[in-house]
Design a protein around this motif. Structure first.
Motif, PDB file in Angstrom:
ATOM      1  N   ASP A  92       0.808  -1.219   0.000  1.00 53.08           N
ATOM      2  CA  ASP A  92       0.000   0.000   0.000  1.00 53.08           C
ATOM      3  C   ASP A  92       0.838   1.264   0.000  1.00 53.08           C
ATOM      4  N   GLY A  93       2.166   1.125  -0.053  1.00 55.97           N
ATOM      5  CA  GLY A  93       3.038   2.282  -0.131  1.00 55.97           C
ATOM      6  C   GLY A  93       3.565   2.770   1.195  1.00 55.97           C
ATOM      7  N   THR A  94       3.057   2.222   2.303  1.00 60.37           N
ATOM      8  CA  THR A  94       3.550   2.656   3.610  1.00 60.37           C
ATOM      9  C   THR A  94       4.874   1.963   3.926  1.00 60.37           C
ATOM     10  N   CYS A  95       5.632   2.588   4.823  1.00 59.96           N
ATOM     11  CA  CYS A  95       6.949   2.058   5.166  1.00 59.96           C
ATOM     12  C   CYS A  95       6.827   0.831   6.052  1.00 59.96           C
ATOM     13  N   CYS A  96       7.728  -0.111   5.845  1.00 64.35           N
ATOM     14  CA  CYS A  96       7.805  -1.270   6.730  1.00 64.35           C
ATOM     15  C   CYS A  96       8.384  -0.834   8.066  1.00 64.35           C
ATOM     16  N   PRO A  97       8.038  -1.519   9.152  1.00 65.77           N
ATOM     17  CA  PRO A  97       8.612  -1.155  10.455  1.00 65.77           C
ATOM     18  C   PRO A  97      10.112  -1.408  10.472  1.00 65.77           C
ATOM     19  N   PRO A  98      10.861  -0.658  11.264  1.00 67.67           N
ATOM     20  CA  PRO A  98      12.320  -0.852  11.315  1.00 67.67           C
ATOM     21  C   PRO A  98      12.665  -2.223  11.882  1.00 67.67           C
ATOM     22  N   PRO A  99      13.785  -2.796  11.449  1.00 65.19           N
ATOM     23  CA  PRO A  99      14.194  -4.098  12.003  1.00 65.19           C
ATOM     24  C   PRO A  99      14.548  -3.962  13.470  1.00 65.19           C
ATOM     25  N   PRO A 100      14.269  -4.985  14.264  1.00 65.33           N
ATOM     26  CA  PRO A 100      14.605  -4.885  15.695  1.00 65.33           C
ATOM     27  C   PRO A 100      16.108  -4.833  15.880  1.00 65.33           C
ATOM     28  N   PRO A 101      16.587  -4.044  16.819  1.00 65.38           N
ATOM     29  CA  PRO A 101      18.042  -3.995  17.073  1.00 65.38           C
ATOM     30  C   PRO A 101      18.522  -5.290  17.699  1.00 65.38           C
ATOM     31  N   ARG A 102      19.842  -5.500  17.641  1.00 58.21           N
ATOM     32  CA  ARG A 102      20.408  -6.677  18.285  1.00 58.21           C
ATOM     33  C   ARG A 102      20.102  -6.670  19.782  1.00 58.21           C
ATOM     34  N   GLU A 103      19.877  -7.862  20.306  1.00 60.07           N
ATOM     35  CA  GLU A 103      19.652  -7.978  21.733  1.00 60.07           C
ATOM     36  C   GLU A 103      20.991  -7.827  22.455  1.00 60.07           C
ATOM     37  N   LEU A 104      21.126  -6.742  23.177  1.00 60.74           N
ATOM     38  CA  LEU A 104      22.350  -6.475  23.908  1.00 60.74           C
ATOM     39  C   LEU A 104      22.152  -6.811  25.369  1.00 60.74           C
ATOM     40  N   ARG A 105      23.259  -7.065  26.038  1.00 56.51           N
ATOM     41  CA  ARG A 105      23.184  -7.291  27.462  1.00 56.51           C
ATOM     42  C   ARG A 105      22.766  -6.025  28.189  1.00 56.51           C
ATOM     43  N   GLU A 106      22.345  -6.225  29.399  1.00 53.80           N
ATOM     44  CA  GLU A 106      22.088  -5.083  30.247  1.00 53.80           C
ATOM     45  C   GLU A 106      23.404  -4.371  30.540  1.00 53.80           C
ATOM     46  N   ASP A 107      23.308  -3.092  30.832  1.00 60.05           N
ATOM     47  CA  ASP A 107      24.501  -2.317  31.155  1.00 60.05           C
ATOM     48  C   ASP A 107      25.273  -3.030  32.265  1.00 60.05           C
ATOM     49  N   PRO A 108      26.560  -3.375  32.022  1.00 60.73           N
ATOM     50  CA  PRO A 108      27.318  -4.118  33.037  1.00 60.73           C
ATOM     51  C   PRO A 108      27.484  -3.370  34.346  1.00 60.73           C
ATOM     52  N   CYS A 109      27.269  -2.083  34.333  1.00 64.76           N
ATOM     53  CA  CYS A 109      27.409  -1.302  35.559  1.00 64.76           C
ATOM     54  C   CYS A 109      26.069  -1.076  36.267  1.00 64.76           C
ATOM     55  N   THR A 110      25.037  -1.839  35.886  1.00 63.08           N
ATOM     56  CA  THR A 110      23.749  -1.751  36.556  1.00 63.08           C
ATOM     57  C   THR A 110      23.869  -2.299  37.979  1.00 63.08           C
ATOM     58  N   PRO A 111      23.470  -1.534  38.984  1.00 64.59           N
ATOM     59  CA  PRO A 111      23.613  -2.028  40.364  1.00 64.59           C
ATOM     60  C   PRO A 111      22.743  -3.257  40.610  1.00 64.59           C
ATOM     61  N   LEU A 112      23.203  -4.108  41.509  1.00 65.48           N
ATOM     62  CA  LEU A 112      22.416  -5.257  41.922  1.00 65.48           C
ATOM     63  C   LEU A 112      21.378  -4.827  42.953  1.00 65.48           C
ATOM     64  N   ASP A 113      20.241  -5.501  42.915  1.00 65.01           N
ATOM     65  CA  ASP A 113      19.188  -5.242  43.890  1.00 65.01           C
ATOM     66  C   ASP A 113      19.338  -6.237  45.032  1.00 65.01           C
ATOM     67  N   PRO A 114      19.795  -5.808  46.196  1.00 61.84           N
ATOM     68  CA  PRO A 114      20.022  -6.765  47.293  1.00 61.84           C
ATOM     69  C   PRO A 114      18.743  -7.392  47.809  1.00 61.84           C
ATOM     70  N   CYS A 115      17.600  -6.759  47.531  1.00 68.39           N
ATOM     71  CA  CYS A 115      16.319  -7.285  48.012  1.00 68.39           C
ATOM     72  C   CYS A 115      15.639  -8.204  47.001  1.00 68.39           C
ATOM     73  N   ALA A 116      16.211  -8.330  45.801  1.00 68.91           N
ATOM     74  CA  ALA A 116      15.580  -9.143  44.766  1.00 68.91           C
ATOM     75  C   ALA A 116      15.696 -10.624  45.119  1.00 68.91           C
ATOM     76  N   GLU A 117      14.609 -11.353  44.896  1.00 63.98           N
ATOM     77  CA  GLU A 117      14.612 -12.782  45.133  1.00 63.98           C
ATOM     78  C   GLU A 117      15.327 -13.494  43.990  1.00 63.98           C
ATOM     79  N   PRO A 118      16.042 -14.580  44.256  1.00 64.08           N
ATOM     80  CA  PRO A 118      16.695 -15.322  43.172  1.00 64.08           C
ATOM     81  C   PRO A 118      15.680 -15.933  42.230  1.00 64.08           C
ATOM     82  N   ASP A 119      16.057 -16.010  40.956  1.00 65.11           N
ATOM     83  CA  ASP A 119      15.194 -16.601  39.939  1.00 65.11           C
ATOM     84  C   ASP A 119      15.230 -18.115  40.101  1.00 65.11           C
ATOM     85  N   CYS A 120      14.144 -18.669  40.630  1.00 68.21           N
ATOM     86  CA  CYS A 120      14.112 -20.113  40.882  1.00 68.21           C
ATOM     87  C   CYS A 120      14.036 -20.921  39.593  1.00 68.21           C
TER      88      CYS A 120
END
Length: 316
Positions: free
Chosen positions: A71-99
């Protein structure tokens, strides 16, 4: 008069064509005019978007837009590569472990070099790590087997193993026990057992990087060919650092010093470093370096052994 007659003749010939022409259909003319949305989509040119990353290779460029639908409309942009989370992201000491996530992980590295011709050469290196990591416990076994031959003569024959158990206390402190085993036939080292117990301090720890220092005390048992077995009280100082880039590259370094309190010449320094560049989610190109340095090894052994391995690493 002749000129007026010629003009009248032309008008007479053109008049039927104008009179017989089909009338303009107004609705069809309106349909032929594109909508404002279609005009905006048509004039939108493909462009590039810059994504800042923490990779040593610099920012990446990703295409936005591109092909068009029927129909002439633009296709959606391709998804970017899946990158890791920022390595300097602080840990959450209260987060429960992923069982649902398994605490076990395995990494195997194989390096192999064969050469034939004027010189027959074989170099083989097999390294691995089996790890259990679920707070507060960390269990780990690392090993490195290196073997080499040149023209049928053994040039490398070494095996190193590191088994340890560690328990975390809060966010900064940990206690550990470890058992190291070293064997190097070329250096006349039949076996070396080093047992240690000590404490570790985590200077910082994020989701993709950490720096840890350790101190401990233990016992060393060593046997070299043509020499009596030695038993001595020994110490331990260690530093370990890991950095995981967002694009999947891992750089890990560990330095350890085992001072021999009864025979300083047999004190040992070990430096280990590993660079892993991912090929996909499972395999990576790995460059591993291990340096073993004895203060003053008994003759005829050299004081320093260097093992450099280029191979493929698989993580499971």
């Amino acid at each position: 008069m002749a000129r007026l007659a010629l003009i009248a003749l032309l008008l007479t010939l053109l008049a039927p064509a104008v009179a017989w022409a089909d009338p303009v259909d107004a609705p069809s003319l309106r349909d032929a005019i594109p909508s404002p949305e279609a005009i905006d989509a048509a004039v939108a040119a493909p462009r590039l978007e810059r994504h800042d990353t923490t990779t040593p290779l610099g920012p990446d460029l990703w295409p936005i837009g591109g092909r068009r639908k029927a129909d002439g409309t633009c296709c959606p942009p391709p998804p970017p590569r899946e990158l890791r989370e920022d390595p300097c992201t602080p840990l959450d000491p209260c987060a429960e472990p992923d069982c649902c996530a398994s605490p076990w992980s395995t990494a195997l590295t194989l390096g192999l070099n064969l050469a034939q011709g004027n010189t027959d050469k074989l170099d083989l290196a097999f390294a691995g790590e089996i790890k259990y990591d679920r707070k507060p416990w960390i269990l780990r076994w690392r090993w490195l087997l290196a073997y080499g031959e040149t023209d049928g003569t053994k040039s490398t024959d070494a095996f190193n193993s590191d088994l340890r158990a560690e328990r975390r206390f809060g966010r900064k402190w940990s206690a550990f026990v470890s058992l190291d085993y070293n064997q190097d036939r070329i250096a006349d080292l039949q076996y070396r057992w080093i047992g240690n117990a000590g404490a570790g301090y985590w200077f910082y720890e994020y989701k993709g990087t950490f720096l840890k220092g350790e101190i401990g005390i233990g016992h060393t048992t060593e046997k070299r060919r043509f020499r009596a077995e030695t038993n001595a009280l020994s110490g331990y100082l260690g530093v370990e650092h890991l950095y995981k880039f967002r694009n999947g590259i891992d750089i890990g370094t560990r330095a350890r010093y085992f001072p021999n309190f009864e025979d300083h010449d047999l004190s040992l320094f070990v430096l280990e470093s590993l660079l892993a560049v991912p090929l996909n989610d499972t395999f990576a190109i790995a460059v591993a370096l291990r340096i073993d340095h004895v203060i003053d090894a008994p003759d005829p052994a050299e004081n320093t052994d260097v093992l450099l391995t280029l191979g493929v690493q698989g993580k499971f």
